[in-house]
Design a protein around this motif. Structure first.
Motif, PDB file in Angstrom:
ATOM      1  N   SER A 143      54.037 -20.602   7.231  1.00  0.00           N
ATOM      2  CA  SER A 143      53.377 -21.887   7.051  1.00  0.00           C
ATOM      3  C   SER A 143      53.514 -22.419   5.634  1.00  0.00           C
ATOM      4  CB  SER A 143      51.889 -21.761   7.402  1.00  0.00           C
ATOM      5  OG  SER A 143      51.268 -20.814   6.563  1.00  0.00           O
ATOM      6  N   ALA A 144      54.538 -21.986   4.909  1.00  0.00           N
ATOM      7  CA  ALA A 144      54.659 -22.424   3.522  1.00  0.00           C
ATOM      8  C   ALA A 144      56.103 -22.788   3.192  1.00  0.00           C
ATOM      9  CB  ALA A 144      54.183 -21.322   2.582  1.00  0.00           C
ATOM     10  N   THR A 145      56.264 -23.833   2.371  1.00  0.00           N
ATOM     11  CA  THR A 145      57.557 -24.094   1.756  1.00  0.00           C
ATOM     12  C   THR A 145      57.581 -23.341   0.428  1.00  0.00           C
ATOM     13  OG1 THR A 145      56.780 -25.995   0.505  1.00  0.00           O
ATOM     14  CG2 THR A 145      57.516 -26.403   2.775  1.00  0.00           C
ATOM     15  N   PRO A 146      58.742 -23.156  -0.187  1.00  0.00           N
ATOM     16  CA  PRO A 146      58.755 -22.460  -1.483  1.00  0.00           C
ATOM     17  C   PRO A 146      57.852 -23.111  -2.511  1.00  0.00           C
ATOM     18  CG  PRO A 146      60.971 -22.592  -0.597  1.00  0.00           C
ATOM     19  CD  PRO A 146      60.096 -23.405   0.320  1.00  0.00           C
ATOM     20  N   LEU A 147      57.844 -24.464  -2.572  1.00  0.00           N
ATOM     21  CA  LEU A 147      57.013 -25.136  -3.564  1.00  0.00           C
ATOM     22  C   LEU A 147      55.529 -24.961  -3.273  1.00  0.00           C
ATOM     23  CD1 LEU A 147      58.826 -28.524  -4.331  1.00  0.00           C
ATOM     24  CD2 LEU A 147      58.738 -26.454  -5.706  1.00  0.00           C
ATOM     25  N   SER A 148      55.135 -25.079  -2.001  1.00  0.00           N
ATOM     26  CA  SER A 148      53.712 -24.934  -1.681  1.00  0.00           C
ATOM     27  C   SER A 148      53.263 -23.490  -1.859  1.00  0.00           C
ATOM     28  CB  SER A 148      53.431 -25.412  -0.255  1.00  0.00           C
ATOM     29  OG  SER A 148      54.178 -24.664   0.683  1.00  0.00           O
ATOM     30  N   TYR A 149      54.129 -22.536  -1.526  1.00  0.00           N
ATOM     31  CA  TYR A 149      53.807 -21.121  -1.746  1.00  0.00           C
ATOM     32  C   TYR A 149      53.631 -20.842  -3.228  1.00  0.00           C
ATOM     33  CZ  TYR A 149      54.252 -16.021  -1.379  1.00  0.00           C
ATOM     34  OH  TYR A 149      54.043 -14.673  -1.463  1.00  0.00           O
ATOM     35  N   LEU A 150      54.552 -21.371  -4.016  1.00  0.00           N
ATOM     36  CA  LEU A 150      54.490 -21.172  -5.464  1.00  0.00           C
ATOM     37  C   LEU A 150      53.271 -21.863  -6.048  1.00  0.00           C
ATOM     38  CD1 LEU A 150      56.167 -19.841  -7.673  1.00  0.00           C
ATOM     39  CD2 LEU A 150      57.359 -22.011  -7.994  1.00  0.00           C
ATOM     40  N   LYS A 151      52.993 -23.085  -5.568  1.00  0.00           N
ATOM     41  CA  LYS A 151      51.849 -23.843  -6.076  1.00  0.00           C
ATOM     42  C   LYS A 151      50.543 -23.100  -5.820  1.00  0.00           C
ATOM     43  CE  LYS A 151      49.893 -27.723  -7.561  1.00  0.00           C
ATOM     44  NZ  LYS A 151      50.161 -28.279  -8.893  1.00  0.00           N
ATOM     45  N   ALA A 152      50.408 -22.533  -4.634  1.00  0.00           N
ATOM     46  CA  ALA A 152      49.180 -21.829  -4.292  1.00  0.00           C
ATOM     47  C   ALA A 152      48.968 -20.624  -5.204  1.00  0.00           C
ATOM     48  CB  ALA A 152      49.219 -21.380  -2.840  1.00  0.00           C
ATOM     49  N   HIS A 153      50.031 -19.903  -5.516  1.00  0.00           N
ATOM     50  CA  HIS A 153      49.878 -18.718  -6.343  1.00  0.00           C
ATOM     51  C   HIS A 153      49.700 -19.059  -7.814  1.00  0.00           C
ATOM     52  CE1 HIS A 153      51.194 -16.824  -2.656  1.00  0.00           C
ATOM     53  NE2 HIS A 153      50.863 -15.656  -3.173  1.00  0.00           N
ATOM     54  N   ILE A 154      50.331 -20.147  -8.260  1.00  0.00           N
ATOM     55  CA  ILE A 154      50.160 -20.539  -9.652  1.00  0.00           C
ATOM     56  C   ILE A 154      48.733 -21.002  -9.904  1.00  0.00           C
ATOM     57  CG2 ILE A 154      50.759 -22.345 -11.322  1.00  0.00           C
ATOM     58  CD1 ILE A 154      53.631 -22.043 -10.460  1.00  0.00           C
ATOM     59  N   THR A 155      48.161 -21.718  -8.920  1.00  0.00           N
ATOM     60  CA  THR A 155      46.787 -22.166  -9.103  1.00  0.00           C
ATOM     61  C   THR A 155      45.814 -20.991  -9.100  1.00  0.00           C
ATOM     62  OG1 THR A 155      46.630 -22.530  -6.729  1.00  0.00           O
ATOM     63  CG2 THR A 155      47.173 -24.424  -8.099  1.00  0.00           C
ATOM     64  N   GLN A 156      46.296 -19.857  -8.591  1.00  0.00           N
ATOM     65  CA  GLN A 156      45.461 -18.654  -8.649  1.00  0.00           C
ATOM     66  C   GLN A 156      45.803 -17.811  -9.878  1.00  0.00           C
ATOM     67  OE1 GLN A 156      46.224 -16.713  -4.925  1.00  0.00           O
ATOM     68  NE2 GLN A 156      45.615 -18.490  -3.724  1.00  0.00           N
ATOM     69  N   ASN A 157      46.535 -18.442 -10.830  1.00  0.00           N
ATOM     70  CA  ASN A 157      46.934 -17.760 -12.063  1.00  0.00           C
ATOM     71  C   ASN A 157      47.745 -16.504 -11.780  1.00  0.00           C
ATOM     72  OD1 ASN A 157      45.538 -19.643 -13.682  1.00  0.00           O
ATOM     73  ND2 ASN A 157      43.619 -18.569 -13.236  1.00  0.00           N
ATOM     74  N   ALA A 158      48.611 -16.616 -10.781  1.00  0.00           N
ATOM     75  CA  ALA A 158      49.370 -15.433 -10.385  1.00  0.00           C
ATOM     76  C   ALA A 158      50.789 -15.458 -10.914  1.00  0.00           C
ATOM     77  CB  ALA A 158      49.384 -15.291  -8.871  1.00  0.00           C
ATOM     78  N   GLY A 159      51.161 -16.437 -11.729  1.00  0.00           N
ATOM     79  CA  GLY A 159      52.452 -16.309 -12.379  1.00  0.00           C
ATOM     80  C   GLY A 159      53.414 -17.440 -12.185  1.00  0.00           C
ATOM     81  N   SER A 160      54.696 -17.140 -12.262  1.00  0.00           N
ATOM     82  CA  SER A 160      55.747 -18.128 -12.369  1.00  0.00           C
ATOM     83  C   SER A 160      56.604 -18.177 -11.120  1.00  0.00           C
ATOM     84  CB  SER A 160      56.620 -17.770 -13.579  1.00  0.00           C
ATOM     85  OG  SER A 160      57.254 -16.539 -13.334  1.00  0.00           O
ATOM     86  N   ILE A 161      57.841 -18.673 -11.308  1.00  0.00           N
ATOM     87  CA  ILE A 161      58.785 -18.762 -10.208  1.00  0.00           C
ATOM     88  C   ILE A 161      59.081 -17.389  -9.620  1.00  0.00           C
ATOM     89  CG2 ILE A 161      60.836 -18.501 -11.664  1.00  0.00           C
ATOM     90  CD1 ILE A 161      60.562 -21.065  -8.885  1.00  0.00           C
ATOM     91  N   ALA A 162      58.910 -16.340 -10.424  1.00  0.00           N
ATOM     92  CA  ALA A 162      59.155 -14.987  -9.938  1.00  0.00           C
ATOM     93  C   ALA A 162      58.167 -14.597  -8.858  1.00  0.00           C
ATOM     94  CB  ALA A 162      59.079 -13.992 -11.093  1.00  0.00           C
ATOM     95  N   THR A 163      57.080 -15.384  -8.711  1.00  0.00           N
ATOM     96  CA  THR A 163      56.089 -15.105  -7.672  1.00  0.00           C
ATOM     97  C   THR A 163      56.722 -15.081  -6.299  1.00  0.00           C
ATOM     98  OG1 THR A 163      54.371 -16.146  -8.993  1.00  0.00           O
ATOM     99  CG2 THR A 163      53.941 -15.936  -6.640  1.00  0.00           C
ATOM    100  N   LEU A 164      57.720 -15.932  -6.077  1.00  0.00           N
ATOM    101  CA  LEU A 164      58.393 -15.962  -4.787  1.00  0.00           C
ATOM    102  C   LEU A 164      59.005 -14.600  -4.479  1.00  0.00           C
ATOM    103  CD1 LEU A 164      60.113 -19.444  -4.998  1.00  0.00           C
ATOM    104  CD2 LEU A 164      58.348 -18.782  -3.369  1.00  0.00           C
ATOM    105  N   GLY A 165      59.683 -14.036  -5.450  1.00  0.00           N
ATOM    106  CA  GLY A 165      60.301 -12.738  -5.243  1.00  0.00           C
ATOM    107  C   GLY A 165      59.286 -11.626  -5.145  1.00  0.00           C
ATOM    108  N   ASP A 166      58.221 -11.725  -5.985  1.00  0.00           N
ATOM    109  CA  ASP A 166      57.179 -10.705  -5.953  1.00  0.00           C
ATOM    110  C   ASP A 166      56.488 -10.662  -4.598  1.00  0.00           C
ATOM    111  OD1 ASP A 166      57.866 -10.260  -8.527  1.00  0.00           O
ATOM    112  OD2 ASP A 166      56.215 -11.428  -9.381  1.00  0.00           O
ATOM    113  N   GLY A 167      56.350 -11.826  -3.970  1.00  0.00           N
ATOM    114  CA  GLY A 167      55.693 -11.874  -2.677  1.00  0.00           C
ATOM    115  C   GLY A 167      56.634 -11.656  -1.530  1.00  0.00           C
ATOM    116  N   SER A 168      57.875 -11.310  -1.825  1.00  0.00           N
ATOM    117  CA  SER A 168      58.885 -11.061  -0.792  1.00  0.00           C
ATOM    118  C   SER A 168      59.114 -12.274   0.085  1.00  0.00           C
ATOM    119  CB  SER A 168      58.475  -9.850   0.063  1.00  0.00           C
ATOM    120  OG  SER A 168      58.365  -8.712  -0.729  1.00  0.00           O
ATOM    121  N   TYR A 169      59.089 -13.460  -0.522  1.00  0.00           N
ATOM    122  CA  TYR A 169      59.443 -14.658   0.234  1.00  0.00           C
ATOM    123  C   TYR A 169      60.891 -14.499   0.704  1.00  0.00           C
ATOM    124  CZ  TYR A 169      59.222 -19.559   1.573  1.00  0.00           C
ATOM    125  OH  TYR A 169      59.201 -20.725   2.292  1.00  0.00           O
TER     126      TYR A 169
END
Length: 372
Positions: free
Chosen positions: A172-198
Motif C-alpha cells: 500500500s505504499a509508493t517509494p515516496l510515501s513509504y520514505l515520507k512516512a519513515h522520515i516523519t518518524q525520524n527514521a532516516g534518509s533514502i537508505a530507509t527504503l533499503g533498510d526496510g527491504s522495500y
C-alpha cells in the motif's frame, strides 16, 4: 457565465496554424497511450477498467453539456484527454465511483463553469483529481505493487523471516510515501527504503550499481514501482513528451524549468528533514516518482491554464517546482504534483498581466532617451 466569443481582437502579426484543437488533443492522447498501456501491463485488467470508466464518464458528461447547450464538442478530443488523464491519475485498485465523480467534476465544474474549452480556470483533469483526492484521501492513497515487484516480494516472503508483515505494509505504499512516512518518524534518509527491504528488481540493482544510481530510481524510471496507473513509467512519459516537442504541440520551457527547479530545490534543502543538512537532498528518485513527469509534461503545459509568454512559462515552471518541493519535503503530502500545478494555474492570470511580449514594432527607449 462567460459567453462564447464570436470575434477575437489581438495585436499583429498573426500566424494561421493548420493544426486545430481536435488534432492537438488526439496527438496528446497518442503521446499518453504508451504510458497508459504500460500501466495496464504492470497492474493488470483492473487498471484498464479504471481507464475506460474514466474516459466514458468524461465523455458522458461532455455529451450532457452538449445536449443542454446545443454544441458539438464531444469529438474535439478534449473530453477524451481529460478522462484519460483522470484515469491515469488513479490507483489501479481505486473504487470505480471515484473516477466517475472525478470525471464529472472535471467536465461539469472545472471545464464548463466558465464557458468550456479555452475558458477553464484550471486544468480539468487536475481539478477532478484534486477534488476526489481530498474527498476520498484513503482510497486515493492506496496503491499496489506492479506484477514485477510482486514477484520479488513473493521471493522475499519465502526467504526473509517475518515477511508476511512486510507484504501488508509494502503493498500500500509508493517509494515516496513509504520514505515520507519513515522520515516523519525520524527514521532516516533514502537508505530507509533499503533498510526496510522495500522490493527492488535485480535489473535495477545491476544498473544502479554500474551507474552509481539509487536502484529505486532505476525501477521508477522503467515503471517497476507502485503508484497511479499512468505515472509509473518515466521513460514512456519522456518518450511521449519528446513526441509532443517534435510536433511542436508543447515547448520545452515549462517541463524543463519545472523539473530543473524541483531538482535544484530538492538537492539544496531536501536533506534537512533527514538530518543530512543542506545540499544533500536525493535528486533522482523524486524526479522519476510521484507523477512529476506526468504533471510536468502533460498537465502543466495545458495551453489555457499556463502563461502565454516563454518568460512567463519559465516562471510558471519554476513556481510548480518550488511548490512541489515544498509540499513534498515539509508538507504532509508525499507527492503533491497536482496541488502544485493547480496552485500555479491560479497565478497564471497574474503572471500574464505582468510578463507580456513587446508589441510588434514598438521601440524601447533607453533611460537617457527617456530623460530628454
Amino acid at each position: 457565465m462567460m459567453q462564447n466569443p464570436t470575434l477575437t481582437v489581438s495585436t499583429s502579426p498573426h500566424v494561421h496554424a493548420k493544426c486545430d484543437t481536435a488534432t492537438i488533443m488526439w496527438m496528446v492522447s497518442a503521446a499518453l497511450a504508451p504510458s497508459a498501456l504500460w500501466g495496464v501491463y504492470a497492474f493488470g485488467v483492473r487498471a484498464l477498467v479504471v481507464l475506460l470508466v474514466s474516459i466514458a464518464s468524461s465523455m458522458l458528461a461532455e455529451l450532457l453539456v452538449n445536449l443542454k447547450k446545443h454544441e458539438h464538442t464531444l469529438w474535439d478530443g478534449s473530453a477524451f484527454v481529460t478522462g484519460l488523464l483522470v484515469g491515469m491519475n488513479m490507483s489501479p485498485i481505486v473504487p470505480l465511483f471515484i473516477p466517475i465523480i472525478a470525471s464529472f467534476f472535471a467536465i461539469l465544474v472545472v471545464k464548463w463553469t466558465f464557458g468550456g474549452l479555452g475558458a477553464n480556470w484550471a486544468n480539468p483533469a487536475l481539478g477532478g483529481r484534486v477534488f476526489v483526492f481530498f474527498s476520498f484521501t484513503s482510497q486515493m492513497s492506496t496503491f499496489v505493487l506492479p506484477n514485477s515487484l510482486q514477484k520479488v516480494l513473493d521471493h522475499m516472503s519465502d526467504t526473509v523471516s517475518g515477511a508476511s508483515k512486510l507484504v501488508d505494509t509494502l503493498s500500500s505504499a509508493t517509494p515516496l510515501s513509504y520514505l515520507k512516512a519513515h522520515i516523519t518518524q525520524n527514521a532516516g534518509s533514502i537508505a530507509t527504503l533499503g533498510d526496510g527491504s522495500y522490493p527492488v528488481t535485480d535489473f535495477a540493482k545491476q544498473i544502479g550499481t554500474a551507474l552509481h544510481i539509487n536502484p529505486y530510481a532505476v525501477d521508477s524510471f522503467f515503471g517497476n514501482v507502485g503508484g497511479c496507473i499512468g505515472e509509473v513509467s518515466t521513460i514512456l512519459l519522456i518518450a511521449g513528451g519528446i513526441f509532443l516537442l517534435c510536433t511542436k504541440v508543447i515547448t520545452w520551457h515549462i517541463p524543463v524549468s519545472y523539473l530543473a527547479s524541483t531538482a535544484l530545490f530538492t538537492w539544496m534543502f531536501g536533506g534537512i528533514p533527514t538530518g543530512q543538512g543542506m545540499f544533500h537532498g536525493e535528486i533522482f528518485l523524486p524526479l522519476v516518482s510521484g507523477g512529476l513527469m506526468l504533471g510536468a509534461i502533460f498537465m502543466a503545459t495545458d495551453y489555457v491554464t499556463s502563461p502565454i509568454t516563454h518568460k512567463g512559462q519559465l516562471l510558471f515552471g519554476l513556481g510548480c517546482g518550488f511548490f512541489t518541493f515544498l509540499f513534498r519535503t515539509f508538507g504532509s503530502m508525499s507527492e503533491a504534483v497536482s496541488v502544485a500545478i493547480l496552485f500555479m494555474n491560479i497565478l497564471t492570470p497574474t503572471i500574464d498581466r505582468y510578463i507580456t511580449n513587446r508589441k510588434f514594432g514598438e521601440v524601447v527607449k533607453t533611460s537617457k532617451e527617456a530623460a530628454k
